[in-house]
Scaffold this motif. Structure first.
Motif, mmCIF file in Angstrom:
data_model
loop_
_atom_site.group_PDB
_atom_site.id
_atom_site.type_symbol
_atom_site.label_atom_id
_atom_site.label_comp_id
_atom_site.label_asym_id
_atom_site.label_seq_id
_atom_site.Cartn_x
_atom_site.Cartn_y
_atom_site.Cartn_z
ATOM 1 N N ASP A 52 -15.968 -16.678 -23.145
ATOM 2 C CA ASP A 52 -15.558 -15.829 -24.260
ATOM 3 C C ASP A 52 -16.720 -14.989 -24.766
ATOM 4 O O ASP A 52 -17.852 -15.451 -24.832
ATOM 5 N N SER A 53 -16.404 -13.759 -25.134
ATOM 6 C CA SER A 53 -17.418 -12.888 -25.716
ATOM 7 C C SER A 53 -17.703 -13.348 -27.144
ATOM 8 O O SER A 53 -16.900 -14.059 -27.755
ATOM 9 N N GLU A 63 -17.424 -11.676 -29.772
ATOM 10 C CA GLU A 63 -16.337 -11.171 -30.608
ATOM 11 C C GLU A 63 -15.120 -12.080 -30.525
ATOM 12 O O GLU A 63 -14.465 -12.362 -31.532
ATOM 13 N N ASP A 64 -14.792 -12.556 -29.302
ATOM 14 C CA ASP A 64 -13.660 -13.473 -29.131
ATOM 15 C C ASP A 64 -13.901 -14.784 -29.868
ATOM 16 O O ASP A 64 -12.989 -15.319 -30.513
#
Length: 86
Positions: A2-3, A5-6
């Motif tokens: 996951d980034s 941001e995620d």
């Protein structure tokens, strides 16, 4: 993976869901709210809750059952309002 941001968005959603549950819990009758809190947040068994609340064990069971039923209804209404109402 996951980034960042995620991860942030997932954490934000988790906090929002926790706040919704807390709000729904606070709308329950006081004794029902107390029984739910002791059972699921303090992880007490029914006999111990009965002793703390000075109630029969069956009454505690009924309070917990009533609370879970009311929470399910409240959370379902919130869900339907958010996802179906759009």
């Amino acid at each position: 993976e996951d980034s960042p941001e995620d991860v942030f968005l997932m954490e934000e959603k988790r906090l929002t869901d926790a706040q919704k549950l807390k709000n729904a819990l606070h709308k329950l009758p006081n004794r029902v709210q107390e029984a739910i809190t002791l059972r699921y947040f303090e992880e007490m068994d029914y006999a111990d809750i009965a002793q703390v609340m000075n109630l029969k064990e069956r009454t505690v069971y009924n309070f917990v059952h009533e609370g879970l039923t009311l929470l399910r209804k409240a959370l379902l209404i919130m869900f339907l309002t958010i996802f179906v109402g759009e």
